[in-house]
Write an enzyme that holds these catalytic residues in place. Sequence first.
Site, mmCIF file in Angstrom:
data_model
loop_
_atom_site.group_PDB
_atom_site.id
_atom_site.type_symbol
_atom_site.label_atom_id
_atom_site.label_comp_id
_atom_site.label_asym_id
_atom_site.label_seq_id
_atom_site.Cartn_x
_atom_site.Cartn_y
_atom_site.Cartn_z
ATOM 1 C CE1 TYR A 143 -94.132 -13.366 -0.374
ATOM 2 C CE2 TYR A 143 -95.374 -14.144 1.519
ATOM 3 C CZ TYR A 143 -94.518 -13.227 0.955
ATOM 4 O OH TYR A 143 -94.065 -12.172 1.696
ATOM 5 C CE LYS A 193 -84.467 -6.501 -12.006
ATOM 6 N NZ LYS A 193 -83.765 -5.210 -11.906
ATOM 7 C CG ASP A 225 -84.081 -2.002 -10.138
ATOM 8 O OD1 ASP A 225 -85.145 -1.850 -10.762
ATOM 9 O OD2 ASP A 225 -82.983 -2.211 -10.706
ATOM 10 C CG ASP A 249 -93.457 -9.057 2.323
ATOM 11 O OD1 ASP A 249 -94.204 -8.655 3.227
ATOM 12 O OD2 ASP A 249 -92.374 -9.653 2.528
#
Length: 371
Positions: A143, A193, A225, A249
Amino acid sequence: MTAQIAVLVGDGIGPEVMEEALRVLYKVQSHFGLRLKLTRQLVGGAAIDATGVALPPQTLQACETSDAILFGSVGGPKWAFLPPERQPERAALLFLRRHFSLFANLRPAICLPALAHASPLHPRIVMKGFNILCVRELTGGLYFGEPKGISEEKGERVAVDTMVYRESEIRRVAKVAFDAALLRSRHLTSIDKANVLQNGVLWRRIVDDVAAHYPDVSLNHLYIDNAAMQLIRNPCNFDVLLTENLFGDVLSDEVAMLAGSIGMLPSASLSARATPQGRFGLYEPSGGSAPDIAGKGVANPIAQILSVAMLLRYSFSTSQSAVAAATAIENAVCSVITEGRLRTADIWTEGTTKVGTSEMGKAIADAISFQ
Ligand code: IPM
Ligand code: MG
């Protein structure tokens, strides 16, 4: 001493759901003898229309002199043509998050058994309900990382966003998540991740470091995931989720939907700054301004009402009556849903009573008197 609250209503369904949240706030204020001073200020598209900018200096100043910000929602198609840096989401909401270092975003997704039917999941999975707290890092990652922008290279446009996390940023939000887990079922799932991103590798190391100080909390790590999949498979397995900004988010919308409706999900965005009575924070529903249903009186006001409860609980945590008022609001919501069987359109089902925004707000305010 009187606590100051800046009330920023904004756009879309913001004004109508805020009216109900304030109805409930005034009710607990008199019921529990809270001394609050509310100051309404313009923000978002409404502020652009009135003053030309999404966050007028007067609004920022009012936020700076307040103990907490109660925020509605900003944005809508009317302002979507503006350059990105002037749009309500970036110029008001993201600016406030960064300006006040609101690094810890708490989003509790509670699926009440009485609302299990509103979940898209099979009743077999959600019958007993579930209670997940998402702790999302809010001031770092993709962001805000630099460089950022769209430029021209070899005759074509190239977009760049930068993911960057400092050790201290990971550590401080991890502590918030572990502290929250201590007060709940003591289970924390950290999401990253790490199989692809260096940010994930560092995230995992720091979270492991922090975990050493919390022997009573069990920790597991999931790749983003896999987490998205496991949440759908069995949300009841989760207690506290800890994520970086963008993953949080996405996952917080997912768990909101699993719980029945994003219209039920409040949020607290906390800074490290202590105020005389608690911690400075901004409180807003996790959903957006929902322009498609704005002005129709059908929006679910519960996310905004529960945001008031979070405000009292976190920004006025040293006041016993404020914390009691927060609990009273949460209980009132629960009793209107469970015993009253009242439902706004987003959570309605056969056999329950469909009500509009203000009927729901009134019912919750009325339920407070009986506690
Ligand atoms: C949220 C919203 C915001 C975000 C938007 C409105 C900028 O989706 O609070 O989840 O992406 O953080
Ligand atoms: Mg979002």
